[in-house]
Design a protein around this motif. Sequence first.
Motif, short mmCIF file in Angstrom:
data_model
loop_
_atom_site.label_atom_id
_atom_site.label_comp_id
_atom_site.label_asym_id
_atom_site.label_seq_id
_atom_site.Cartn_x
_atom_site.Cartn_y
_atom_site.Cartn_z
N UNK A 260 0.81 -1.22 0.00
CA UNK A 260 0.00 0.00 0.00
C UNK A 260 0.84 1.27 0.00
N UNK B 93 0.25 4.60 -2.43
CA UNK B 93 0.03 5.97 -1.99
C UNK B 93 1.03 6.93 -2.62
N UNK B 94 2.24 6.43 -2.92
CA UNK B 94 3.22 7.29 -3.56
C UNK B 94 2.85 7.51 -5.03
N UNK C 287 -4.91 11.53 -3.99
CA UNK C 287 -6.36 11.42 -3.79
C UNK C 287 -6.94 12.72 -3.28
N UNK D 11 5.41 16.86 1.18
CA UNK D 11 5.19 15.53 1.76
C UNK D 11 5.18 14.48 0.65
N UNK D 12 4.65 14.87 -0.52
CA UNK D 12 4.58 13.94 -1.65
C UNK D 12 5.91 13.85 -2.41
N UNK D 13 6.91 14.56 -1.89
CA UNK D 13 8.26 14.34 -2.43
C UNK D 13 8.86 15.47 -3.25
N UNK E 143 11.96 13.21 6.88
CA UNK E 143 11.35 14.29 6.11
C UNK E 143 9.83 14.28 6.31
N UNK F 246 7.62 17.23 8.19
CA UNK F 246 6.55 17.94 7.48
C UNK F 246 5.20 17.71 8.14
N UNK G 270 -3.98 8.76 3.78
CA UNK G 270 -3.87 8.56 2.33
C UNK G 270 -2.59 9.18 1.77
N UNK H 288 1.50 9.59 1.17
CA UNK H 288 2.60 8.61 1.09
C UNK H 288 3.65 8.84 2.17
N UNK I 178 -6.46 -2.33 7.37
CA UNK I 178 -7.23 -2.08 6.14
C UNK I 178 -8.47 -2.95 6.20
#
Lengths: 316, 245
Positions: free
Chosen positions: A72, A76-77, A81, A104-106, B6, B10, B91, B93, B244
Amino acid sequence: MAVLEVDHLVKRYRRGPRANDGVTLRAEEGEVLGLLGHNGAGKTTLINQVVGLARPTSGTIRLAGGDPVADPASARAACALMPQSQVPLDGITPRQAVETTARIRGAPRQRARARTGDLLAALDIEEWADTAGEHLSGGVRRLTAFAMTAAEPGRLVIMDEPTNDVDPVRRRLLWAQVRALAAGGRAVLLVTHNVAEAERSADRLAVMDSGRVVAEGTPAGLRAGVAGDLRLDLLMADADAPEVAFAGAGRPHRVGRRIIVPLPADAADAALACAQRLRAAGRIEEFALTPVSLEDVYIGLVGGGSEEGHHGALAA
Amino acid sequence: MAHWLRSYALLLKWNVLGLRLMLPFFVAVQVVLSVGIVVGFSFLVPDLDRTAALYLSTGAPTVNLVLVGMVLTPNGISTKKQTGAFDHQRALPVPRLALLAADTTLWIAAAVPGVVAGLGVAVLRFDISLTIGWTAVPALLLVALTCTTLGYALAYTATPMVTALVAQMVVFFTLMFSPINFPADRLPEWFQAVHAVLPFAPMAQAVRESLAVPPGGPAVLPFAVLAAYCALGFAVSYAAMLRRP
């Protein structure tokens, strides 16, 4: 190339019915796939499995070459969403929210900052860029949530009712950004009840009902698949429904004081003659002959229950 | 590891921004509670001997940490669940542990001013001298962690309504019926037996014996019991995080 491949996905919650009952669909790179369906059709359940928040009962999901069920974190990466519920922004300004989410998402700091500025400008919400979330209108918060999703989107972008609460002018700006995401090579999965918007914005549509995909294709393709190209719309003069009979008429259905009759294009003359006769006799107040809309197709596909109920829900 | 740090930094930033307006209020309430326990209980017990003063002074920070960890934290998580912030963060990453750590850091940091103020007022009010040992910070940290992980476990597994009710019970129980602010031998025997399996008495003992070190040094057993409770709370929270349905 397919970014998302869902194959015979079944999801059954404990003590519940099958929320997904054999869903199969694909979303390609560069395409906007609209997912239509009523409340409870299984759309959100499907999304939760794709982003790794729920586990399928059976079936497979491939997302950007990975398996969200086994891994999972990678799902998510690979996927951003935008949930249907409002993203909580209390104390956080749109600029902070979008930039922090991108990081946060890179995204590196510079890119996150630049992309945030571009998106806030493109959605015309710069005016509120530095206003804390609790002072923002629902529409601006929704647009902020969209920008948070679009800032560093990964390969698949999932949006659940993105335009709720958004004004008509900014809706267009939002759709332009959705198209830009697809043009950038992402697959976009757009979940909505709004048939008209889905028709304008999506390349392909999948219609879900009771946990299944009941139809899939381009908007034009779906319209072509339905019986009758036109519909005759009659407004009854009183509570007594007149008999609507002409060569080629489909099965009439009633919605309040309206009677809707599907018909093929070559029956248009007969339909008009019939309607004029009924009006001359005082049985109807007015009539209209129009091409079948995608909404008609949609109602035809997921119909069941009372016609009135469905029309009411769509009109609301 | 870089991704973990990181994400943690954040998420912590996000949490601080989100609670920026409420944080001063939380801290103020903590300080008032902490000081209130010291001052208020001394009204209840007019002639305080040294033992009673010691229990009240070192009990105040413990009660404070219990309130932050087992009342404020679970209520904070419940709010996050209700507003959708919980699912929104899940949700993203980010490593699940970084989510947990970012929340915990904020709540423990929010408890520090109350702990310091309570101790300061106690020393002035009762004129006692504490002998603070090297285990003081580890003990306070362990109590804080145990309370927050148990608080998390509660909020993750129960509905918001049940969480709020249990949190209310915890306040009442710790303030009135736990051997935190008074010696355990004042309780009936059966109730002492109950406290032998609950984490509150070990919390109080670990903190007390670290702030006023007895001749033989602090007992090890309370630390071990707390570590076990902490591990349990953590395991349940982490499992809930990974769950989940």
